[in-house]
Design an enzyme around this catalytic site. Structure first.
Site: not given
Ligand code: ATP
Ligand code: MG
Length: 609
Positions: A78, A313, A323
Site C-alpha cells: 500500500e 511476518r 509504518k
Molecule cells: P505495516 O503493518 O508496517 O503498515 P503493511 O502490512 O500495512 O505494513 P503493506 O504495504 O500492506 O504494509 O505490505 C505489503 C506486503 O508486505 C504485504 O503482503 C504484507 O503482508 C507484507 N509485509 C508487511 N510487513 C511485513 C513483515 N513485517 N514481514 C513480512 N511481510 C510483511
C-alpha cells in the site's frame, strides 16, 4: 460524521517477548510454500490458464495464449509509507518463488484507500524493489500494476453481485451496524435493509457512485451470514462512500472498495496463482474465497482461482516494523528522516551500508514459517558482515586520535608502507601510505596503567605498528589537567613488516596508525541500534521509552589517503573497527563522510573490551 467500518487491513499481533527468538525456521530451500507450489505444479493445476498480456476478467483472459508463467505471485504494497525490512522478506519471497519456479512476480500497488496514499511513496517503493535486485519486467512482460486501475472492473463485479442477490446496500448507522454485528460468542442480527430487492440495491448503489449520498449514509455489503462463527463473514462491507481525491484516479470516484474485496479481485484479474500474505489475514481467507467463488459462478472469473497462503511476518529485535510507528519516529524528530541510517526502512538500511546481497542473504537464512517469532538483529548484522567481508576494501581510520611521536625517527624522514586492498585478493593490489615521525593512534591503544592482559601501548611495552615497525613505548605528555596529549616511543629500524628482520621481534600487540602529516580528516558517524531493548513494542508498551540514547555519535576522525577516493555508497572495512560506508548523500570528494554499518564481530550489549 459517523465512521463506517473502514477498509483497513487487520492489525498484526506481535508475538510476546517470550516467543522464541531465532528458533530454527524452515529454510528457504524447503519451506512449506515451496512444497505447496511443487505439488500444484506436479498436478498441472495451472496449465489451462490463459493470459491476455494484461490483467482483466475471464472474457479478456480467454482471448490470450496459454499463460507462459508457470506461477504468478505478487508483492502488493500500500503506498502509504516507506518499505521496511519486513517488506524485504515479502519481496524476496514473492520474487524469489517466481524466479525459482519459472513464474512471474507482479509489483502491484494496493492503492484502494484514497486517504493515506501518495505518489511520493509509489516512487520510493519502485526504487527500493529495484535496488533490492528484483524486476517485474520479465519475459517481455511489464507487470507493474495499480489496484486503482481496476476500479471500473471492481465496480462492475459489485453490480453483478448485487444483481445475483449476493450484495445489498445497508443504510444503518455505523453504531447500529456495530451493535448488530454480534460478538465472538453471539451471532449478529440481520440488518432491516438486508432484504432490499436487487433493483433497489442497484439503484441506491448507482446513486452512491453518482455522489447523491453523504459519507456514512450507506455502504454496500456482501450478503453471506450474520450468524457465521467467523465475524469476517457476517456480511462484510464491499464499498463505502468517500468524497476523497485519489492520487491516481483523482475525483472520478466517490465510492471506494474495501481492501478485503478489492484484494482478491485484483489477484484474480492478474492471474495470480499464489497470493502470499502474512498470518493476520488467515481469518480473512474464507471471505477471500467467497468473493472469488461467487465471481467464478457468475462467469467473470475462470478457475483455478487464486489461493491465499499465509506466512509469519518478520519481527526483528531492537526495531519496530510498523509504518505508523516508523512515521512517528520521523515526525517527532527521533530520527533525521525515513532514511536515517538507524531506521529499519530499506532507505535507512541502504544509507547505513546494507547491500541488496546482504538483505537477500538474510531473507534466505531466516526462511519462511507459519509461526510468529522474533528474529534476532544479530542475524541481520551477520548477513551484512558475511557479504562485506568477502568484498569490502580495507582501510585504516583512527576514530579517537592520540598523537604518537617516534622520537628516534628522523624529523623529515618518510618510510613508504603498503597493505593489501583485501587480504584474500592479492590481485586487487595494494594501498600505499607513508610512515612519518608523528602518527595518529587510537586513544584506547595507550594506557599508563595496563590492566592484566593488555598488550597494547604502555610505558615499556613493545607493539607492532601494522605494516610498519615494532616500537617501544617510552612515556607520554600531559596537559595541566592531566589529560594525555601525546605518546612517545622509539622504533627498531630493522623490524619493518615484510623484511627478514621482522621475525626476530615477537610482540603481542598490533595496532593501526596513520601519519599525522598525510592522512585525511573525515566525519564518521558511529551508529548503534536505535532501541536499547530487544522488544521495544511488545505487549503494547510505549516503544519510545526504549529508544537508545547513544544510538549515534559523530566523530572527526583521520583516514588513510586511499579513502579519499571512494565513491558514495562504497563499503570499506576500517581495520579493527568494522564496516563503514561512504554516505550516499553527504560524502563528497575532499570531504569524506562515513557511516558505521556494523562492527567486526557481534559485541553488542557486551562491555567494551
Ligand atoms: P505495516 O503493518 O508496517 O503498515 P503493511 O502490512 O500495512 O505494513 P503493506 O504495504 O500492506 O504494509 O505490505 C505489503 C506486503 O508486505 C504485504 O503482503 C504484507 O503482508 C507484507 N509485509 C508487511 N510487513 C511485513 C513483515 N513485517 N514481514 C513480512 N511481510 C510483511
Ligand atoms: Mg499492515
Amino acid at each position: 460524521m459517523a465512521e463506517h467500518p473502514t477498509g483497513a487491513r487487520p492489525a498484526s499481533a506481535k508475538p510476546t517477548a517470550a516467543a522464541g527468538t531465532g528458533n530454527a525456521p524452515e529454510t528457504a530451500a524447503g519451506n512449506f510454500l515451496r512444497n505447496q507450489i511443487e505439488q500444484d505444479l506436479a498436478q498441472g493445476k495451472y496449465l489451462a490458464r490463459h493470459w491476455s498480456g494484461q490483467p482483466g476478467p475471464a472474457m479478456q483472459q480467454r482471448t490470450g495464449a496459454p499463460d507462459p508463467a508457470r506461477i504468478r505471485t505478487r508483492f502488493p504494497p500500500e503506498p502509504n509509507g516507506y518499505l521496511h525490512i519486513g517488506h524485504a522478506k515479502s519481496i524476496c519471497l514473492n520474487f524469489g518463488l517466481a524466479r525459482d519456479y519459472g513464474g512471474r512476480c507482479h509489483l502491484r500497488f494496493d492503492d484502494t484507500n484514497p486517504v493515506k496514499e501518495d505518489q511520493e511513496y509509489v516512487d520510493a517503493i519502485i526504487e527500493m524493489v529495484r535496488w533490492l535486485g528484483f524486476s517485474w519486467q520479465d519475459g517481455g512482460e511489464d507487470n507493474l500494476y495499480f489496484a486503482s486501475d481496476y476500479f471500473p472492473v471492481i465496480y462492475d463485479f459489485a453490480e453483478r453481485l448485487i444483481q445475483a442477490g449476493l450484495a445489498y446496500v445497508d443504510s444503518q448507522s455505523a453504531e447500529q451496524m456495530r451493535a448488530n454485528r454480534g460478538t465472538l460468542t453471539e451471532p449478529g442480527t440481520d440488518s432491516p435493509f438486508r432484504n432490499r430487492s436487487a433493483d433497489e440495491n442497484l439503484r441506491l448503489f448507482r446513486e452512491m457512485r453518482e455522489g447523491k449520498h453523504a459519507e456514512g449514509t450507506h455502504i454496500l455489503r456482501a450478503r453471506i451470514d450474520m450468524a457465521s462463527p467467523n465475524i469476517n463473514l457476517r456480511d462484510p462491507a464491499l464499498y463505502r462512500i468517500r468524497f476523497a481525491e485519489h492520487h491516481r484516479s483523482g475525483k472520478t470516484w466517490c465510492i471506494y472498495p474495501m481492501y478485503d474485496y478489492a484484494h482478491p479481485v485484483s489477484d484474480a484479474l492478474e492471474n495470480i496463482t499464489h497470493s502470499i500474505c502474512t498470518l493476520e489475514f488467515q481469518d480473512h481467507r474464507p471471505f477471500y474465497d467467497w468473493v472469488l467463488e461467487q465471481l467464478a459462478s457468475l462467469g467473470v472469473l475462470d478457475r483455478p482461482l487464486t489461493q491465499q497462503w499465509e506466512f509469519a511476518r518478520l519481527n526483528i529485535t531492537y526495531a519496530v516494523t510498523s509504518k505508523r510507528k516508523l512515521q512517528q519516529l520521523v515526525t517527532e524528530g527521533h530520527v533525521s528522516g525515513w532514511d536515517d541510517p538507524r531506521m529499519p526502512t530499506l532507505v535507512g538500511l541502504r544509507r547505513r551500508g546494507y547491500t541488496p546481497a546482504a538483505l537477500q542473504l538474510f531473507c534466505e537464512r531466516i526462511g519462511v514459517s507459519k509461526a510468529d517469532s522474533w528474529i534476532d538483529m544479530s542475524i541481520l548484522e551477520a548477513a551484512l558482515r558475511d557479504d562485506l567481508d568477502a568484498r569490502a576494501h580495507r582501510g585504516v581510520a583512527v576514530l579517537d586520535p592520540l598523537r604518537l611521536v617516534i622520537d628516534n625517527f628522523p624529523e623529515e624522514g618518510e618510510e613508504p608502507c603498503s597493505a593489501p586492498v583485501h587480504p584474500h585478493h592479492p590481485e586487487w593490489g595494494k594501498r600505499d601510505f607513508a610512515l612519518h615521525r608523528e602518527l595518529w593512534i587510537e586513544r584506547e591503544d595507550f594506557t599508563e596503567t595496563p590492566p592484566k592482559g593488555y598488550f597494547r601501548l604502555f610505558p615499556g611495552s613493545k607493539v607492532r605498528l601494522r605494516y610498519g615497525f615494532v616500537i617501544e613505548c617510552t612515556g607520554c605528555d600531559k596537559d595541566a589537567q592531566g589529560n594525555i596529549t601525546a605518546v612517545h616511543a622509539r622504533y627498531f629500524p630493522d623490524s619493518k613488516s615484510g623484511t627478514p628482520g621482522a621475525d626476530t621481534y615477537k610482540v603481542k600487540g598490533n595496532i593501526h596508525w596513520l601519519s599525522a602529516r598525510s592522512s585525511l580528516q573525515a566525519e564518521v558517524r558511529l551508529y548503534d541500534r536505535l532501541f536499547a531493548e530487544p522488544h521495544p513494542d511488545a505487549g503494547g508498551k510505549d516503544f519510545l521509552t526504549s529508544l537508545n540514547p547513544d544510538s549515534v555519535r559523530i566523530v572527526q576522525a583521520w583516514v588513510e589517503p586511499s579513502l579519499g577516493q571512494v565513491d558514495k555508497e562504497q563499503s570499506v572495512q576500517f581495520e579493527r573497527h568494522g564496516y563503514f560506508v561512504a554516505d550516499r548523500i553527504d560524502h563528497l570528494p575532499g570531504k569524506p563522510v562515513f557511516n558505521r554499518s556494523v562492527g567486526l564481530k557481534d559485541s553488542w550489549g557486551k562491555p567494551a573490551a
